[in-house]
Design an enzyme around this catalytic site. Structure first.
Site, PDB file in Angstrom:
ATOM      1  N   GLY A  64       1.010  -1.345   0.031  1.00  0.00           N
ATOM      2  CA  GLY A  64       0.072   0.087   0.075  1.00  0.00           C
ATOM      3  C   GLY A  64       0.795   1.332   0.146  1.00  0.00           C
ATOM      4  O   GLY A  64       2.057   1.340   0.559  1.00  0.00           O
ATOM      5  N   ALA A  65       0.485   2.395  -0.783  1.00  0.00           N
ATOM      6  CA  ALA A  65       1.237   3.495  -0.940  1.00  0.00           C
ATOM      7  C   ALA A  65       0.216   4.715  -0.662  1.00  0.00           C
ATOM      8  O   ALA A  65       0.325   5.546  -1.222  1.00  0.00           O
ATOM      9  CB  ALA A  65       1.653   3.547  -2.205  1.00  0.00           C
ATOM     10  N   GLY A  66      -0.746   4.519   0.436  1.00  0.00           N
ATOM     11  CA  GLY A  66      -1.395   5.620   0.724  1.00  0.00           C
ATOM     12  C   GLY A  66      -0.632   6.420   1.761  1.00  0.00           C
ATOM     13  O   GLY A  66       0.617   6.527   1.883  1.00  0.00           O
ATOM     14  N   GLY A  67      -1.149   7.290   2.758  1.00  0.00           N
ATOM     15  CA  GLY A  67      -0.315   7.968   3.750  1.00  0.00           C
ATOM     16  C   GLY A  67       0.359   7.030   4.605  1.00  0.00           C
ATOM     17  O   GLY A  67       1.668   7.165   4.727  1.00  0.00           O
ATOM     18  N   ALA A  68      -0.062   5.889   5.165  1.00  0.00           N
ATOM     19  CA  ALA A  68       0.497   4.945   5.941  1.00  0.00           C
ATOM     20  C   ALA A  68       1.580   4.367   5.369  1.00  0.00           C
ATOM     21  O   ALA A  68       2.896   4.410   5.976  1.00  0.00           O
ATOM     22  CB  ALA A  68      -0.442   4.114   6.570  1.00  0.00           C
ATOM     23  N   PHE A 126     -12.853  20.975  15.258  1.00  0.00           N
ATOM     24  CA  PHE A 126     -13.534  19.590  14.742  1.00  0.00           C
ATOM     25  C   PHE A 126     -14.205  19.038  15.697  1.00  0.00           C
ATOM     26  O   PHE A 126     -14.025  19.306  16.891  1.00  0.00           O
ATOM     27  CB  PHE A 126     -12.237  18.988  14.069  1.00  0.00           C
ATOM     28  CG  PHE A 126     -12.345  18.744  12.602  1.00  0.00           C
ATOM     29  CD1 PHE A 126     -11.832  19.530  11.652  1.00  0.00           C
ATOM     30  CD2 PHE A 126     -12.877  17.338  12.226  1.00  0.00           C
ATOM     31  CE1 PHE A 126     -12.120  19.063  10.386  1.00  0.00           C
ATOM     32  CE2 PHE A 126     -12.884  16.721  11.001  1.00  0.00           C
ATOM     33  CZ  PHE A 126     -12.357  17.900   9.931  1.00  0.00           C
ATOM     34  N   ASP A 141      -8.632  -5.725   1.179  1.00  0.00           N
ATOM     35  CA  ASP A 141      -7.583  -6.771   0.700  1.00  0.00           C
ATOM     36  C   ASP A 141      -6.717  -7.256   1.763  1.00  0.00           C
ATOM     37  O   ASP A 141      -6.632  -8.351   1.984  1.00  0.00           O
ATOM     38  CB  ASP A 141      -6.679  -6.576  -0.616  1.00  0.00           C
ATOM     39  CG  ASP A 141      -7.632  -5.915  -1.683  1.00  0.00           C
ATOM     40  OD1 ASP A 141      -8.814  -6.081  -1.543  1.00  0.00           O
ATOM     41  OD2 ASP A 141      -7.037  -5.358  -2.729  1.00  0.00           O
ATOM     42  N   GLN A 153     -17.596   3.669  11.181  1.00  0.00           N
ATOM     43  CA  GLN A 153     -18.117   5.062  11.579  1.00  0.00           C
ATOM     44  C   GLN A 153     -18.920   5.360  10.255  1.00  0.00           C
ATOM     45  O   GLN A 153     -18.494   5.329   9.083  1.00  0.00           O
ATOM     46  CB  GLN A 153     -16.787   5.823  11.539  1.00  0.00           C
ATOM     47  CG  GLN A 153     -17.408   7.339  11.615  1.00  0.00           C
ATOM     48  CD  GLN A 153     -16.094   8.182  12.193  1.00  0.00           C
ATOM     49  OE1 GLN A 153     -15.318   8.682  11.267  1.00  0.00           O
ATOM     50  NE2 GLN A 153     -16.044   8.302  13.578  1.00  0.00           N
ATOM     51  N   HIS A 175     -20.316   8.500   8.761  1.00  0.00           N
ATOM     52  CA  HIS A 175     -19.894  10.180   8.756  1.00  0.00           C
ATOM     53  C   HIS A 175     -21.338  10.773   8.493  1.00  0.00           C
ATOM     54  O   HIS A 175     -22.007  10.614   7.469  1.00  0.00           O
ATOM     55  CB  HIS A 175     -18.876  10.648   7.819  1.00  0.00           C
ATOM     56  CG  HIS A 175     -18.449  12.114   8.062  1.00  0.00           C
ATOM     57  ND1 HIS A 175     -19.129  13.136   7.668  1.00  0.00           N
ATOM     58  CD2 HIS A 175     -17.007  12.361   8.266  1.00  0.00           C
ATOM     59  CE1 HIS A 175     -18.341  14.286   7.975  1.00  0.00           C
ATOM     60  NE2 HIS A 175     -17.468  13.869   8.188  1.00  0.00           N
ATOM     61  N   LEU A 207     -18.014  12.579   0.512  1.00  0.00           N
ATOM     62  CA  LEU A 207     -17.824  13.234   1.785  1.00  0.00           C
ATOM     63  C   LEU A 207     -18.056  14.825   1.755  1.00  0.00           C
ATOM     64  O   LEU A 207     -17.513  15.568   0.700  1.00  0.00           O
ATOM     65  CB  LEU A 207     -16.692  12.871   2.459  1.00  0.00           C
ATOM     66  CG  LEU A 207     -16.776  13.117   3.833  1.00  0.00           C
ATOM     67  CD1 LEU A 207     -17.440  12.150   4.825  1.00  0.00           C
ATOM     68  CD2 LEU A 207     -15.298  13.182   4.588  1.00  0.00           C
ATOM     69  N   THR A 231     -16.683  17.491   4.362  1.00  0.00           N
ATOM     70  CA  THR A 231     -15.842  17.487   5.621  1.00  0.00           C
ATOM     71  C   THR A 231     -16.767  18.228   6.740  1.00  0.00           C
ATOM     72  O   THR A 231     -17.390  19.194   6.491  1.00  0.00           O
ATOM     73  CB  THR A 231     -14.677  18.267   5.480  1.00  0.00           C
ATOM     74  OG1 THR A 231     -13.879  18.264   6.546  1.00  0.00           O
ATOM     75  CG2 THR A 231     -14.705  19.643   5.017  1.00  0.00           C
ATOM     76  N   GLU A 232     -16.429  17.407   7.962  1.00  0.00           N
ATOM     77  CA  GLU A 232     -16.905  18.070   9.244  1.00  0.00           C
ATOM     78  C   GLU A 232     -16.232  19.391   9.279  1.00  0.00           C
ATOM     79  O   GLU A 232     -16.620  20.386  10.163  1.00  0.00           O
ATOM     80  CB  GLU A 232     -16.239  17.300  10.508  1.00  0.00           C
ATOM     81  CG  GLU A 232     -16.846  17.358  11.419  1.00  0.00           C
ATOM     82  CD  GLU A 232     -16.218  16.130  12.622  1.00  0.00           C
ATOM     83  OE1 GLU A 232     -16.986  15.050  12.549  1.00  0.00           O
ATOM     84  OE2 GLU A 232     -15.438  16.313  13.306  1.00  0.00           O
ATOM     85  N   ARG A 280     -19.142  11.758  15.610  1.00  0.00           N
ATOM     86  CA  ARG A 280     -19.732  11.556  14.633  1.00  0.00           C
ATOM     87  C   ARG A 280     -20.953  10.571  15.046  1.00  0.00           C
ATOM     88  O   ARG A 280     -21.996  10.839  14.129  1.00  0.00           O
ATOM     89  CB  ARG A 280     -18.803  10.926  13.505  1.00  0.00           C
ATOM     90  CG  ARG A 280     -17.830  12.183  13.179  1.00  0.00           C
ATOM     91  CD  ARG A 280     -16.948  11.655  12.040  1.00  0.00           C
ATOM     92  NE  ARG A 280     -16.083  12.651  11.829  1.00  0.00           N
ATOM     93  CZ  ARG A 280     -15.057  12.438  11.164  1.00  0.00           C
ATOM     94  NH1 ARG A 280     -14.426  11.427  10.451  1.00  0.00           N
ATOM     95  NH2 ARG A 280     -14.381  13.769  10.518  1.00  0.00           N
ATOM     96  N   HIS A 311     -17.959   5.364   6.315  1.00  0.00           N
ATOM     97  CA  HIS A 311     -16.692   6.341   6.210  1.00  0.00           C
ATOM     98  C   HIS A 311     -15.378   5.318   6.611  1.00  0.00           C
ATOM     99  O   HIS A 311     -14.493   5.617   5.857  1.00  0.00           O
ATOM    100  CB  HIS A 311     -17.046   7.357   6.957  1.00  0.00           C
ATOM    101  CG  HIS A 311     -15.780   8.633   6.745  1.00  0.00           C
ATOM    102  ND1 HIS A 311     -15.582   8.986   5.698  1.00  0.00           N
ATOM    103  CD2 HIS A 311     -15.404   9.273   7.665  1.00  0.00           C
ATOM    104  CE1 HIS A 311     -14.968  10.027   5.871  1.00  0.00           C
ATOM    105  NE2 HIS A 311     -14.302   9.959   7.163  1.00  0.00           N
ATOM    106  N   ARG A 319     -13.940   6.707  15.911  1.00  0.00           N
ATOM    107  CA  ARG A 319     -12.753   7.674  15.503  1.00  0.00           C
ATOM    108  C   ARG A 319     -13.026   8.951  15.575  1.00  0.00           C
ATOM    109  O   ARG A 319     -14.030   9.586  14.796  1.00  0.00           O
ATOM    110  CB  ARG A 319     -11.941   7.353  14.393  1.00  0.00           C
ATOM    111  CG  ARG A 319     -11.147   8.266  13.716  1.00  0.00           C
ATOM    112  CD  ARG A 319     -10.099   7.842  12.613  1.00  0.00           C
ATOM    113  NE  ARG A 319     -11.069   7.985  11.122  1.00  0.00           N
ATOM    114  CZ  ARG A 319     -11.106   9.351  10.458  1.00  0.00           C
ATOM    115  NH1 ARG A 319     -10.764  10.228  11.189  1.00  0.00           N
ATOM    116  NH2 ARG A 319     -12.118   9.240   9.472  1.00  0.00           N
ATOM    117  N   LEU A 355      -5.756  10.923   9.792  1.00  0.00           N
ATOM    118  CA  LEU A 355      -4.703  11.411   9.132  1.00  0.00           C
ATOM    119  C   LEU A 355      -3.409  11.424  10.190  1.00  0.00           C
ATOM    120  O   LEU A 355      -2.121  11.095   9.738  1.00  0.00           O
ATOM    121  CB  LEU A 355      -4.772  12.731   8.523  1.00  0.00           C
ATOM    122  CG  LEU A 355      -5.763  12.860   7.407  1.00  0.00           C
ATOM    123  CD1 LEU A 355      -5.990  14.137   6.673  1.00  0.00           C
ATOM    124  CD2 LEU A 355      -5.438  11.921   6.233  1.00  0.00           C
TER     125      LEU A 355
END
Ligand SMILES: Cc1cc2nc3c(=O)[nH]c(=O)nc-3n(C[C@H](O)[C@H](O)[C@H](O)COP(=O)(O)OP(=O)(O)OC[C@H]3O[C@@H](n4cnc5c(N)ncnc54)[C@H](O)[C@@H]3O)c2cc1C
Ligand code: FES
Lengths: 584, 254
Positions: free
Chosen positions: A12-16, A116, A221, A240, A242, A252, A254-255, A286, A353, A394, A400
């Protein structure tokens, strides 16, 4: 079949995944396998911000943030992990700024912050400005900044490689990770990656719902690959919803829109959140807001001819503020609804969400084989994982944060492990599971279609295990999912080719969704209480005596090959904060 | 408070009680496993005109022909997966509503131009990303790291705001006639991403990036046709950004 050898492999190459990759690449020979080009990952869709008690605009500290996270999670949060999250948040944001992230700025030139949901000063006194943001494109900026730094560090990517199996070898009675098996989209070729350390960072699983903010590719996956190999999944009943998805589409809003002053209204124009959360109002957590919206709808105060939505009203905010702080979501309203948010309220409904549950890890990102035993060489971080910093619900802006804090931790821990560990021998015929799966689907002449099954799955999930659940609705879902899993055996694909066969991969992804939906429903059925995102109308109260514990779901395979789910439980780590009733 | 706006929206909702229309999608198909030739194929479907072109493609893939191949993920214009030529113009399929592109006539869908087609609407993105990587698309600073964040005024932050919006979808680059004729040209997207750093007050490698773009395949190839600005689904003023880079090259001020 090709065999590759790396010290560290990241799925995986998202943020994490990219945050981990930046650390792991500096310390070990690392490969990142990703089914999407890195910048296509769904982290890029995140809008509102990333929490950190920088105290740039008003008094704040990490202890308040820790408390809000624990309370927001309805006390199912592991408190040691929440403390790490809140403490390391400050460096996580500063790291990103130093990597180049273009945050919005205060008049002093420091990082600006905004309100938030669920984030408060001094343990719930009043909302606090804790969310660091870049307009309503914070996730986009994080994803771009991390990719830019991966380019800088020379991170090695295998783009459009789908990881479909986790390899585990037992060494002296200990289950160890040996590597992963991936399918290359462009060619249909199967690749075995032998690795000393593997990090899952493959994101969420929202696509088993119909109305969702999640991308088509969020099909769980990674969770499914580990689960199939006998590893547990934690707290999967907690999902969750949203409050503000675009009506029917789920996209979405955003909140941050409510953080900027947006108000929820029912068909009478009433600001109904004042009734449900007198202090935090529209910025309550939420789960609370989503239930309030559905209560309004059920009691006949919903909007539209079918009374099936409510409004997000931004019309009292100055257009300049909307342009500066919420440019993308106002454009979504214009593009997809033909509505001008300056003058008209936006129809919204809760949207599926975020998966609070996932692959259980400790605070180093090491994956657990049971309540305490670590699987050597296996790590997970981000939405795929359950540390658990989010507990039963959450808080906005904490994911993030999670992907940065625990992505970094997992990247360092995995690389340090692979620096000293030896390769674990691959199982015999390491690719056999994937080969058989691919061949079976390609050659099947069955009459069932992927799209039909997926639609039925999504409909049953929306109808039965969404914001409100009862024993009866969950049982309906469990039965339906069992039927769909049966029919799935008879699924066939039309595209029989090797090149870019997305037809085949959608079939595989559906198999993952079905497995995980079953885990979610079965876990939800057993939790006879209401907590955070899991609300049982037949058990409307939280029950700390019986259910202050994490669910651990295991796949059991009988001699005849039939599988079933075994549920176990794990204690919650409590350090400083005693459970209290949650009021906003 | 039954405000007039709320009544108006309610009336719109009622009118929206969806009606389906019949649309023809005319799609450029290519699968080298089957044939070396690309062909046009027509599909007819019933669809709500308020749906996206992407929804139409999904309907075809899921109900009529599973082999139809395209990339997509987010479905709301954020991930940059599904740039394609729709009725001759580069757009994101997920950001284009059917009602907005004259559904009375067949809707043509082709892969973006200038990059090798691999299958149906899927093109080889590698050359595009290589050009991006070549412009040093990352913040470069020297000296000691500050302990807190670097300071940046709101005005300095605003200076490069427009070019931070890029989602690397390639709609701009693949709409550029110079790029079609010569794949060596960096293309608008790479220049946009260089701009994002050249005009960031925190960055110290502006000179190096300008030198890279001073190359024969760099900014001077731009013929200011504005195709890129028209194509950008994020509303980035691409041509203006390229002009600003050219000006910076001449004045060495940025
Ligand atoms: C619309 C939206 C808005 C949000 N806004 C906020 C916000 O404002 N603040 C906040 O804190 N959180 C927000 N969230 C939540 C947060 O964005 C996500 O939880 C987080 O970004 C997940 O990051 P990740 O790295 O775990 O996964 P992702 O970014 O989803 O990345 C998953 C990666 O895994 C890869 N992958 C998946 N399966 C495979 C496979 N089989 N093989 C190989 N690779 C695979 C994909 O290619 C991708 O690169 C939002 C979420 C959504 C949907
Ligand atoms: S699918 Fe993400 S931009 Fe269109």
């Amino acid at each position: 079949m090709k065999i590759h050898k790396y010290d560290t492999v990241i799925v995986g190459a998202g943020g994490a995944g990219m945050r981990a990759a930046i650390e792991a690449t500096k310390r070990s020979r690392t490969a990142v396998l990703t089914k999407l080009y890195p910048t296509r990952s769904h982290t890029g869709a995140a809008q509102g911000g990333m929490a950190a008690a920088l105290a740039n605009v008003e008094e704040d500290n990490w202890e308040w943030h820790t408390f809000d996270t624990i309370k927001g999670g309805d006390y199912l949060v592991d408190q040691d992990a929440a403390e790490i999250l809140a403490k390391e948040a400050i460096d996580a944001v500063l790291d990103l700024e130093k990597m180049g992230l273009p945050f919005n700025r205060t008049p002093d030139g420091t990082i600006d912050q905004r309100r938030f949901g669920g984030h408060s000063r001094n343990h719930g006194e009043a909302p606090v400005r804790r969310s660091c943001y870049a307009a309503d494109r914070t996730g986009h900026m994080i994803l771009q900044t991390l990719y830019q730094n991966c380019v800088k560090e020379g991170v090695e990517f295998f783009n459009e490689f789908y990881v479909l199996d986790q390899l585990i070898t037992e060494v002296d009675g200990v289950k160890k990770s040996a590597g992963v098996v991936a399918y290359e989209l462009a060619t249909g070729e199967i690749h075995v990656f032998q690795a000393k350390a593997v990090i899952y960072a493959s994101g969420g699983t929202g696509k088993f719902f119909k109305v969702t903010s999640n991308a088509h590719t969020l099909t769980g996956d990674g969770q499914a690959a580990c689960y199939r190999r006998g590893l547990p999944l934690e707290d999967m009943e907690f999902f969750q919803f949203h409050p503000t998805g675009i009506w029917r589409m789920g996209i979405l809003l955003t909140e941050g829109a409510r953080g900027e002053g947006g108000i929820l209204r029912n068909k009478d124009g009433e600001r109904f959140m004042e009734k449900y959360a007198p202090v935090m109002k529209d910025l309550a957590s939420r789960d609370v807001v989503s239930r309030s919206i559905y209560t309004e709808i059920r009691e006949g105060r919903g909007c539209g001819p079918e009374g099936d939505h409510v409004y997000l009203d931004l019309t009292h905010l100055p257009p300049e503020q909307l342009d500066a702080k919420l440019p993308d979501i106002t454009e979504f309203a214009r593009t997809y609804l033909g509505i001008e948010p300056y003058t008209d309220p936006i129809p919204i409904q809760p949207t599926a969400h975020y998966a609070m549950g996932g692959i259980p890890t400790n605070v180093q990102g090491e994956v657990l084989a049971d309540n305490t035993t670590v699987v050597p060489g296996l790590y997970a971080a981000g939405e795929v994982a359950c540390v658990s910093v989010h507990g039963a619900n959450r808080l906005g802006t904490n994911s993030l944060l999670d992907i940065n804090v625990f992505g970094k931790r997992a990247g360092i821990a995995a690389a340090e492990y692979s620096a000293t560990a030896d390769y674990v021998e691959l199982p015999e015929n390491p690719a056999s599971f994937v080969q058989e799966q691919v061949e079976r689907l390609r050659n099947s002449t069955g009459s069932e279609r992927v799209s039909v099954l997926r639609k039925e799955l999504q409909e049953t999930m929306d109808a039965n295990v969404m914001v409100f659940r009862t024993e009866q609705t969950i049982k309906t879902a469990v039965e339906k999912i069992a039927e769909l899993r049966e029919r799935y055996q008879n699924v066939s694909v039309q595209d029989k080719g090797k090149r870019f066969n997305t037809d085949l991969l959608e079939a595989i992804e559906l198999g993952n969704l079905l497995d995980l939906a079953e885990v979610m429903a079965v876990s939800a059925l057993a939790r006879k209480e209401s907590r955070g995102g899991h609300y049982r109308e037949d058990y409307p109260n939280r029950d700390d005596v019986n259910f202050m514990r994490h669910t651990m779901a295991y796949r059991e395979v009988a001699d005849d090959g039939k599988d079933s789910i075994r549920l176990d439980y794990k204690p919650v780590v409590q350090t400083r904060y005693q459970p209290m009733e949650r009021k906003y | 408070m039954a405000t007039p706006t709320m009544d108006k929206v309610a009336a719109d909702d009622a009118a929206a009680a969806s009606h389906l229309i019949t649309v023809t999608f005319r799609i450029r198909r290519f699968n080298p496993e089957v044939s070396a030739e690309a062909t046009w194929e027509d599909f007819q479907l019933e669809i709500d005109p308020k749906e996206r072109v992407l929804d139409g493609l999904h309907k075809i893939k899921w109900e009529l022909d599973g082999s139809l191949t395209f990339r997509r993920s987010c479905a709301h214009g954020i991930c940059g997966s599904d740039a394609m030529r729709i009725n001759g113009k580069n757009r994101l399929a997920c950001k284009t509503l059917i009602k907005d592109i004259n559904p009375a006539k067949p809707i043509t869908v082709e892969p973006i131009k200038g990059l090798t087609v691999l299958k149906d609407l899927v093109v080889d993105m590698e050359p595009f990303f290589q050009a991006y990587r070549d412009v040093m698309p990352f913040l470069v600073t020297t000296g000691n790291e500050p302990t807190r964040e670097r300071l940046q005024s709101a005005e300095d932050r605003e200076r490069f705001d427009d070019t931070t919006k890029c989602i690397l979808c390639a709609a701009c680059t693949s709409s550029c006639p110079v790029f079609w004729n010569d794949g060596q040209y960096f293309g608008p997207a790479a220049i946009v991403n260089a701009h994002r750093f050249i005009f960031d007050s925190r960055d110290e490698a502006g000179e190096q990036r300008l030198e890279i773009l001073n190359d024969k395949d760099g900014v001077w190839r731009c013929r200011t046709t504005f195709n890129c600005t028209d194509a950008c689904p994020r509303g980035i003023e691409v041509t203006k950004a390229i002009q600003e880079v050219k000006r910076a090259l001449i004045t060495r001020r940025y």
